[in-house]
Write a protein that holds these residues in place. Structure first.
Motif, mmCIF file in Angstrom:
data_model
loop_
_atom_site.group_PDB
_atom_site.id
_atom_site.type_symbol
_atom_site.label_atom_id
_atom_site.label_comp_id
_atom_site.label_asym_id
_atom_site.label_seq_id
_atom_site.Cartn_x
_atom_site.Cartn_y
_atom_site.Cartn_z
ATOM 1 N N VAL A 122 100.562 15.805 -23.858
ATOM 2 C CA VAL A 122 100.356 17.252 -23.943
ATOM 3 C C VAL A 122 100.791 17.773 -25.309
ATOM 4 O O VAL A 122 100.100 18.600 -25.934
ATOM 5 N N VAL A 123 101.929 17.304 -25.808
ATOM 6 C CA VAL A 123 102.430 17.748 -27.109
ATOM 7 C C VAL A 123 101.450 17.384 -28.222
ATOM 8 O O VAL A 123 101.122 18.212 -29.087
ATOM 9 N N LEU A 124 100.972 16.146 -28.184
ATOM 10 C CA LEU A 124 100.062 15.689 -29.225
ATOM 11 C C LEU A 124 98.716 16.428 -29.156
ATOM 12 O O LEU A 124 98.097 16.703 -30.192
ATOM 13 N N PHE A 178 96.958 18.646 -32.074
ATOM 14 C CA PHE A 178 95.560 18.473 -32.481
ATOM 15 C C PHE A 178 94.815 19.805 -32.439
ATOM 16 O O PHE A 178 94.015 20.104 -33.325
ATOM 17 N N ALA A 179 95.071 20.596 -31.402
ATOM 18 C CA ALA A 179 94.396 21.892 -31.276
ATOM 19 C C ALA A 179 94.722 22.780 -32.474
ATOM 20 O O ALA A 179 93.838 23.428 -33.044
ATOM 21 N N GLY A 180 96.007 22.796 -32.868
ATOM 22 C CA GLY A 180 96.411 23.601 -34.021
ATOM 23 C C GLY A 180 95.750 23.122 -35.310
ATOM 24 O O GLY A 180 95.246 23.928 -36.103
ATOM 25 N N ALA A 204 100.244 7.108 -26.413
ATOM 26 C CA ALA A 204 100.646 7.930 -25.273
ATOM 27 C C ALA A 204 99.646 7.790 -24.128
ATOM 28 O O ALA A 204 100.036 7.747 -22.946
ATOM 29 N N VAL A 205 98.373 7.696 -24.443
ATOM 30 C CA VAL A 205 97.352 7.485 -23.413
ATOM 31 C C VAL A 205 97.536 6.132 -22.750
ATOM 32 O O VAL A 205 97.475 6.008 -21.518
ATOM 33 N N GLN A 206 97.786 5.096 -23.555
ATOM 34 C CA GLN A 206 97.941 3.746 -23.014
ATOM 35 C C GLN A 206 99.168 3.641 -22.100
ATOM 36 O O GLN A 206 99.124 2.997 -21.046
ATOM 37 N N THR A 207 100.271 4.283 -22.507
ATOM 38 C CA THR A 207 101.512 4.202 -21.713
ATOM 39 C C THR A 207 101.594 5.292 -20.646
ATOM 40 O O THR A 207 102.577 5.364 -19.910
ATOM 41 N N LYS A 208 100.586 6.176 -20.599
ATOM 42 C CA LYS A 208 100.539 7.272 -19.620
ATOM 43 C C LYS A 208 101.750 8.203 -19.733
ATOM 44 O O LYS A 208 102.315 8.647 -18.737
#
Length: 246
Positions: A47-49, A53-55, A37-41
């Protein structure tokens, strides 16, 4: 005071360990999607991922504290039983062994605590190893397991060789410190000081090696994967996922 049953706290220890491994395994797969997702922007996926991760991170924080508490609680239950047996086996009239009071006091607690920590840590490590081996085999193939396996085996053997003298030195340290505590004599203090100095030197060598080993470990995955990545055989997401798994 009634001694609590040991089965219930041990059940929680096992359950928390399995949950921790499961969440750690999920983060192994999460990294591929996140870095892709970072690579493809892809902002929405990003945001979902991050929320996932936060959870997971918050849950792991809770598990870490709760698990250590349950291990300590279980060790305290075992300590009470061991102490009772030790006091029966070594009544006050038979306590002629040097430092026997300290041994009863410390060992009846340290033994179950260290044993439980070792058992839980080893179990989690083996389960986690299985998860990340699966990720590597699925994404790259068995050949990519060779380097980290050899690196780990060599590091373990060298660390074991450096750490082996600490077994005897730690035992001697307990003996001479107990003798010095009972006599407060200059000769016993000199023996205690010399042994502590030798213990510090042996620990220093092990610390040097462990620090070096951990620093090199950071770049080993990138050395292994850079040619495959730059050849276009794997995506950026898989590169980051596998480097973390290694």
């Amino acid at each position: 005071m009634k001694i609590p049953k040991i089965k219930k706290p041990l059940f929680f220890v096992v359950a928390l360990a399995l949950l921790e491994v499961g969440l750690g395994g999920y983060l192994g797969w999460w990294r591929e999607d996140y870095w892709s997702a970072v690579q493809t922007k892809d902002f929405n996926q990003f945001v979902v991922l991050l929320s996932y991760f936060a959870g997971v991170a918050l849950t792991l924080c809770y598990i870490s504290g709760k698990s250590q508490y349950m291990i300590t609680y279980s060790a305290l239950i075992i300590r009470r039983k061991l102490t009772r047996k030790a006091l029966i086996k070594y009544p006050r009239s038979k306590r002629t062994i040097e430092g026997i009071q300290q041994r009863i006091q410390e060992d009846c607690y340290q033994y179950p605590l260290l044993a439980l920590n070792l058992a839980v840590g080893a179990s989690k490590s083996l389960l986690t190893l299985g998860v990340f081996v699966y990720i590597l085999v699925e994404q790259l193939g068995l050949v990519f397991l060779a380097i980290p396996v050899v690196y780990t085996i060599l590091g373990t053997l060298l660390a074991g060789k450096l750490a082996f003298p600490l077994i005897k030195l730690n035992y001697l340290n307990q003996v001479v410190e107990a003798r010095f505590r009972q006599t407060l004599a200059k000769l016993d203090y000199a023996k205690s000081h010399r042994n502590n100095y030798n213990l510090a030197k042996a620990t220093k060598k092990l610390t040097y090696f462990q620090s070096f080993y951990n620093q090199i470990r950071v770049i080993v995955p990138h050395i292994m994967l850079f040619s495959t990545y730059f050849a276009g055989k794997i995506s950026f997401g898989i590169y980051m996922q596998c480097s973390s798994a290694i």
